[in-house]
Design a protein around this motif. Structure first.
Motif, PDB file in Angstrom:
ATOM      1  N   SER A   1      37.251  31.664  29.283  1.00  0.00           N
ATOM      2  CA  SER A   1      35.845  32.019  29.049  1.00  0.00           C
ATOM      3  C   SER A   1      35.145  32.393  30.354  1.00  0.00           C
ATOM      4  O   SER A   1      34.345  33.331  30.396  1.00  0.00           O
ATOM      5  N   VAL A   2      35.435  31.653  31.422  1.00  0.00           N
ATOM      6  CA  VAL A   2      34.814  31.948  32.719  1.00  0.00           C
ATOM      7  C   VAL A   2      35.288  33.300  33.244  1.00  0.00           C
ATOM      8  O   VAL A   2      34.508  34.078  33.803  1.00  0.00           O
ATOM      9  N   LEU A   3      36.567  33.616  33.047  1.00  0.00           N
ATOM     10  CA  LEU A   3      37.079  34.925  33.464  1.00  0.00           C
ATOM     11  C   LEU A   3      36.382  36.052  32.698  1.00  0.00           C
ATOM     12  O   LEU A   3      36.086  37.110  33.266  1.00  0.00           O
ATOM     13  N   LEU A   4      36.111  35.824  31.421  1.00  0.00           N
ATOM     14  CA  LEU A   4      35.365  36.815  30.638  1.00  0.00           C
ATOM     15  C   LEU A   4      33.944  36.963  31.187  1.00  0.00           C
ATOM     16  O   LEU A   4      33.438  38.091  31.329  1.00  0.00           O
ATOM     17  N   ALA A   5      33.312  35.852  31.519  1.00  0.00           N
ATOM     18  CA  ALA A   5      31.960  35.912  32.076  1.00  0.00           C
ATOM     19  C   ALA A   5      31.946  36.666  33.402  1.00  0.00           C
ATOM     20  O   ALA A   5      31.020  37.439  33.687  1.00  0.00           O
TER      21      ALA A   5
ATOM     22  N   ILE B   1      37.766  41.447  28.052  1.00  0.00           N
ATOM     23  CA  ILE B   1      37.929  41.739  29.478  1.00  0.00           C
ATOM     24  C   ILE B   1      38.459  43.156  29.662  1.00  0.00           C
ATOM     25  O   ILE B   1      37.965  43.917  30.515  1.00  0.00           O
ATOM     26  N   CYS B   2      39.461  43.527  28.865  1.00  0.00           N
ATOM     27  CA  CYS B   2      39.987  44.901  28.937  1.00  0.00           C
ATOM     28  C   CYS B   2      38.908  45.921  28.596  1.00  0.00           C
ATOM     29  O   CYS B   2      38.795  46.969  29.255  1.00  0.00           O
ATOM     30  N   LEU B   3      38.100  45.625  27.583  1.00  0.00           N
ATOM     31  CA  LEU B   3      37.025  46.531  27.189  1.00  0.00           C
ATOM     32  C   LEU B   3      36.008  46.692  28.318  1.00  0.00           C
ATOM     33  O   LEU B   3      35.556  47.810  28.607  1.00  0.00           O
ATOM     34  N   SER B   4      35.660  45.585  28.976  1.00  0.00           N
ATOM     35  CA  SER B   4      34.687  45.661  30.068  1.00  0.00           C
ATOM     36  C   SER B   4      35.216  46.526  31.202  1.00  0.00           C
ATOM     37  O   SER B   4      34.462  47.308  31.800  1.00  0.00           O
ATOM     38  N   TYR B   5      36.517  46.435  31.479  1.00  0.00           N
ATOM     39  CA  TYR B   5      37.065  47.244  32.566  1.00  0.00           C
ATOM     40  C   TYR B   5      37.244  48.708  32.169  1.00  0.00           C
ATOM     41  O   TYR B   5      37.196  49.592  33.022  1.00  0.00           O
ATOM     42  N   LEU B   6      37.424  48.971  30.901  1.00  0.00           N
ATOM     43  CA  LEU B   6      37.421  50.370  30.450  1.00  0.00           C
ATOM     44  C   LEU B   6      36.043  50.989  30.656  1.00  0.00           C
ATOM     45  O   LEU B   6      35.926  52.145  31.100  1.00  0.00           O
TER      46      LEU B   6
ATOM     47  N   HIS C   1      38.848  40.028  41.070  1.00  0.00           N
ATOM     48  CA  HIS C   1      38.775  39.503  39.710  1.00  0.00           C
ATOM     49  C   HIS C   1      39.959  39.952  38.874  1.00  0.00           C
ATOM     50  O   HIS C   1      40.513  39.169  38.085  1.00  0.00           O
ATOM     51  N   ILE C   2      40.390  41.190  39.027  1.00  0.00           N
ATOM     52  CA  ILE C   2      41.556  41.678  38.287  1.00  0.00           C
ATOM     53  C   ILE C   2      42.799  40.859  38.648  1.00  0.00           C
ATOM     54  O   ILE C   2      43.585  40.481  37.773  1.00  0.00           O
ATOM     55  N   CYS C   3      42.963  40.565  39.925  1.00  0.00           N
ATOM     56  CA  CYS C   3      44.112  39.764  40.367  1.00  0.00           C
ATOM     57  C   CYS C   3      44.066  38.360  39.773  1.00  0.00           C
ATOM     58  O   CYS C   3      45.093  37.815  39.339  1.00  0.00           O
ATOM     59  N   VAL C   4      42.874  37.762  39.726  1.00  0.00           N
ATOM     60  CA  VAL C   4      42.721  36.422  39.157  1.00  0.00           C
ATOM     61  C   VAL C   4      43.012  36.441  37.653  1.00  0.00           C
ATOM     62  O   VAL C   4      43.654  35.522  37.119  1.00  0.00           O
ATOM     63  N   VAL C   5      42.541  37.490  36.964  1.00  0.00           N
ATOM     64  CA  VAL C   5      42.831  37.628  35.526  1.00  0.00           C
ATOM     65  C   VAL C   5      44.339  37.719  35.290  1.00  0.00           C
ATOM     66  O   VAL C   5      44.882  37.055  34.397  1.00  0.00           O
ATOM     67  N   LEU C   6      45.025  38.517  36.096  1.00  0.00           N
ATOM     68  CA  LEU C   6      46.479  38.648  35.954  1.00  0.00           C
ATOM     69  C   LEU C   6      47.182  37.327  36.262  1.00  0.00           C
ATOM     70  O   LEU C   6      48.153  36.957  35.583  1.00  0.00           O
ATOM     71  N   ALA C   7      46.698  36.604  37.279  1.00  0.00           N
ATOM     72  CA  ALA C   7      47.308  35.321  37.644  1.00  0.00           C
ATOM     73  C   ALA C   7      47.175  34.298  36.520  1.00  0.00           C
ATOM     74  O   ALA C   7      47.998  33.384  36.402  1.00  0.00           O
ATOM     75  N   PHE C   8      46.153  34.451  35.679  1.00  0.00           N
ATOM     76  CA  PHE C   8      45.974  33.530  34.552  1.00  0.00           C
ATOM     77  C   PHE C   8      46.721  33.995  33.305  1.00  0.00           C
ATOM     78  O   PHE C   8      47.455  33.224  32.684  1.00  0.00           O
ATOM     79  N   TYR C   9      46.552  35.268  32.948  1.00  0.00           N
ATOM     80  CA  TYR C   9      47.072  35.731  31.661  1.00  0.00           C
ATOM     81  C   TYR C   9      48.573  36.024  31.672  1.00  0.00           C
ATOM     82  O   TYR C   9      49.232  35.847  30.643  1.00  0.00           O
ATOM     83  N   VAL C  10      49.122  36.477  32.784  1.00  0.00           N
ATOM     84  CA  VAL C  10      50.565  36.771  32.813  1.00  0.00           C
ATOM     85  C   VAL C  10      51.392  35.500  32.591  1.00  0.00           C
ATOM     86  O   VAL C  10      52.279  35.480  31.726  1.00  0.00           O
ATOM     87  N   PRO C  11      51.137  34.387  33.319  1.00  0.00           N
ATOM     88  CA  PRO C  11      51.880  33.156  32.995  1.00  0.00           C
ATOM     89  C   PRO C  11      51.604  32.631  31.590  1.00  0.00           C
ATOM     90  O   PRO C  11      52.506  32.104  30.929  1.00  0.00           O
TER      91      PRO C  11
END
Length: 316
Positions: free
Chosen positions: A114-118, A215-220, A245-255
């Motif tokens: 949720s924080v990553l989305l914010a 998150i993907c929609l916001s970056y589009l 922020h993109i790197c942090v999102v990947l560090a969370f969602y990829v694992p």
């Protein structure tokens, strides 16, 4: 013999040992402990720096503090117990302790999502509506978003341990990880687990899944706004504010995705794969997040250097 949480027997589970390396687990624990200490130092440094630096008292950095606090809590809820097992042979974990650890892992992961989305919304407003950014994302709004993220995580994932409470367990008590996850514990029950399966999948899709889509929609939308800029240098400058922020999102969602795939489709994989993926899921975001923002944020770099008494001569 089957047992349930209401029986006089004390239900317990066995944490997963590293196959083939049981005798060397004390040595294997050293890099795990080192990663945990690094996560503690990095995230505590971020919290101290943001608190001490008035220029960082802004929504983006308050969200970063939330991430640091979540990563500290998540790592502390799991790694010390794993180290106790590896160093002192304390493999058995009680039913209550397992459910509590499971609840903390899933809830804190939901809060982090949720924080990553914010943070993604913060970047979207800052880039696409810069004149309204200060009015929309105030410090008060940031605090309310943090409380809402916590409430959302608790609301969606408190039912997971509650659904497991009445189930009897039988046969093997060995988990596939060195900590407790919902699906791992659920698979050991000798009763119908359909409600638990359906609710667990629904909760993950409605929280982590929905957050990932937004998150993907916001970056589009951000990319669309960036491409409208005339100069390439200007485009790169604007988009570079999103790299951390993109790197942090990947560090969370990829694992997270990797662990989910291993659980859903990796029943024939070696036990070592499950253990490694579990440890990566817990520790990679906690270790990488402060490093990523430390590298990308000059104010954090300078303050950390001053905290460790190193003179920073970089131009201001």
């Amino acid at each position: 013999m089957p047992f349930s949480n209401s029986s006089e027997l004390s239900p317990s589970f066995l944490l997963a040992s590293i196959p083939g390396l049981e005798a060397a687990q004390a040595w294997v624990a050293i890099p795990l402990c080192s990663a945990y200490v690094l996560a503690l130092l990095g995230n505590c440094a971020v919290l101290l720096v943001v608190r001490a630096e008035p220029s960082l008292h802004a929504p983006m950095y308050f969200f970063l503090c939330m991430l640091a606090a979540i990563d500290l809590a998540l790592a502390t809820a799991t790694v010390p117990r794993i180290l106790c097992f590896y160093w002192f042979g304390s493999r058995e974990i009680s039913f209550a302790a397992c459910l509590l650890q499971m609840f903390l892992i899933h809830t804190l992961s939901a809060v982090e999502s949720s924080v990553l989305l914010a943070m993604a919304v913060d970047r979207y407003v800052a880039i696409c509506h810069p004149l309204r950014h200060a009015a929309i994302l105030t410090n008060g709004t940031t605090a309310k978003v943090g409380l809402l993220a916590m409430a959302r995580g608790v609301l969606f994932f408190l039912p997971l341990p509650l659904l497991l409470l009445p189930l009897p367990f039988c046969g093997s008590r060995a988990l596939s990880h060195s900590f407790c996850l919902h699906q791992d514990v659920m698979n050991l029950a000798c009763a119908n687990t359909t409600p638990s399966v359906v609710y667990g999948l629904t909760a993950i899709l409605l929280v982590m899944g929905l957050d990932a889509v937004l998150i993907c929609l916001s970056y589009l939308l951000i990319l669309k706004a960036v491409l409208r800029l005339a100069a390439w240098r200007e485009r790169l400058k604007v988009f570079s504010t999103c790299i951390a922020h993109i790197c942090v999102v990947l560090a969370f969602y990829v694992p997270l995705i990797g662990l989910s795939v291993v659980h859903r489709f990796g029943k024939n994989l070696a036990p070592l794969v499950h253990i490694i993926m579990g440890n990566i899921y817990i520790l990679v975001p906690a270790v990488l997040n402060p490093i990523i923002y430390g590298v990308r944020t000059k104010q954090i770099q300078r303050r950390i250097l001053s905290l460790i008494h190193v003179t920073d001569r970089a131009p201001r």
